[in-house]
Motif scaffolding. Structure first.
Motif, mmCIF file in Angstrom:
data_model
loop_
_atom_site.group_PDB
_atom_site.id
_atom_site.type_symbol
_atom_site.label_atom_id
_atom_site.label_comp_id
_atom_site.label_asym_id
_atom_site.label_seq_id
_atom_site.Cartn_x
_atom_site.Cartn_y
_atom_site.Cartn_z
ATOM 1 N N PHE A 54 0.815 -1.203 0.000
ATOM 2 C CA PHE A 54 0.000 0.000 0.000
ATOM 3 C C PHE A 54 0.859 1.267 0.000
ATOM 4 C CE2 PHE A 54 -3.454 -2.479 2.452
ATOM 5 C CZ PHE A 54 -4.081 -2.839 1.273
ATOM 6 N N MET A 100 -8.988 4.657 -7.066
ATOM 7 C CA MET A 100 -7.769 4.017 -6.570
ATOM 8 C C MET A 100 -8.167 2.773 -5.776
ATOM 9 S SD MET A 100 -6.163 7.536 -5.058
ATOM 10 C CE MET A 100 -4.725 6.715 -4.326
ATOM 11 N N HIS A 106 -0.648 4.798 -3.717
ATOM 12 C CA HIS A 106 -1.570 5.709 -3.048
ATOM 13 C C HIS A 106 -1.075 7.145 -2.933
ATOM 14 C CE1 HIS A 106 -3.197 1.843 -2.178
ATOM 15 N NE2 HIS A 106 -4.213 2.351 -1.526
ATOM 16 N N ALA A 163 -10.494 3.443 2.843
ATOM 17 C CA ALA A 163 -9.658 4.571 3.280
ATOM 18 C C ALA A 163 -10.325 5.292 4.443
ATOM 19 C CB ALA A 163 -9.443 5.536 2.121
ATOM 20 N N LYS A 186 -4.784 6.857 2.521
ATOM 21 C CA LYS A 186 -4.414 5.536 3.033
ATOM 22 C C LYS A 186 -5.447 4.485 2.621
ATOM 23 C CE LYS A 186 -1.546 7.139 6.829
ATOM 24 N NZ LYS A 186 -1.226 7.078 8.268
ATOM 25 N N GLY A 188 -6.463 3.598 -0.455
ATOM 26 C CA GLY A 188 -7.221 3.742 -1.681
ATOM 27 C C GLY A 188 -8.422 4.651 -1.576
#
Length: 221
Positions: A54, A100, A106, A163, A186, A188
């Motif tokens: 991530f 996303m 990210h 997120a 954070k 997506g």
């Protein structure tokens, strides 16, 4: 490739929790069951790798150009439409939205070079990012960058169901460079870009774009 500083605490805590869980299983829970211990170790490793990815920042050549509006995030184009932008412009604009997923990079990057003329953060809900009301009801930020020729581009970071925290590094009056980091979401979500109606959009629905690399549109001369 390097790892983003926003992930330092999460990766450390995740690693320590998984290590403690595996030690507990090895010495107490499954001390006589090597299969269970092995499966837990593999599952823990997979989970840790997913968390680490991530926060990756791949090394890539960035696209620059005064006329270009470059993608502010990695992801998939899910919206290209003419719409009313009611927060700042209060007029019709062309909206391009990037979804996303948790597997995307990210980092959010400035799509143009200019000066931040407007910034606002809104706490809110955590609807799925493709929900029609996510743009107005979810946690989000709005950033407006004015180019040297006076044209303005609006960016909106929108948190999604996964997120739960939006990070930004810009403030009103700050000069920014195309391709530099302006924020991080954070795990997506979505980034909306609002352009002048006469901007020449270069992407289509379903296209996969790379932040700092893919040209979303060319601004009018």
């Amino acid at each position: 490739m390097r790892l983003h500083r926003e992930g330092n605490t999460i990766m450390l805590v995740t690693g320590l929790v998984l290590l403690a869980l595996n030690l507990l299983a090895y010495y107490f829970l499954f001390s006589d069951n090597t299969t269970a211990i092995a499966l837990l170790a593999v599952a823990s490793l997979i989970l840790f790798v997913l968390v680490v990815q991530f926060f990756r920042i791949p090394t890539r050549p960035l696209t620059t150009g005064e006329q270009h509006v470059v993608a502010p995030a990695d992801g998939t184009i899910v919206v290209i439409e003419e719409t009313d932008e009611t927060e700042y412009f209060k007029s019709r604009r062309r909206q391009v939205s990037i979804f996303m997923s948790p597997l995307n990079v990210h980092v959010n990057r400035n799509p143009v070079t200019g000066v931040v003329r407007y910034f606002k953060y809104y706490p809110g809900k955590y609807l799925v990012a493709w929900h029609p009301k996510s743009s107005t009801e979810n946690e989000r930020t709005t950033v407006v960058i004015q180019l040297a020729n006076g044209a303005e581009v609006l960016l909106r970071q929108i948190a999604g169901a996964v997120a739960r925290r939006i990070i930004w590094y810009v403030k009103e009056g700050q000069p920014v460079e195309q391709g530099s980091e302006f924020g991080f979401i954070k795990f997506g979500s979505r980034v909306d870009v609002f352009l002048p109606l006469d901007a020449d959009v270069k992407v289509a629905i379903g296209d996969r774009v790379k932040g700092g690399v893919t040209v979303l549109a060319d601004m009018p001369a």
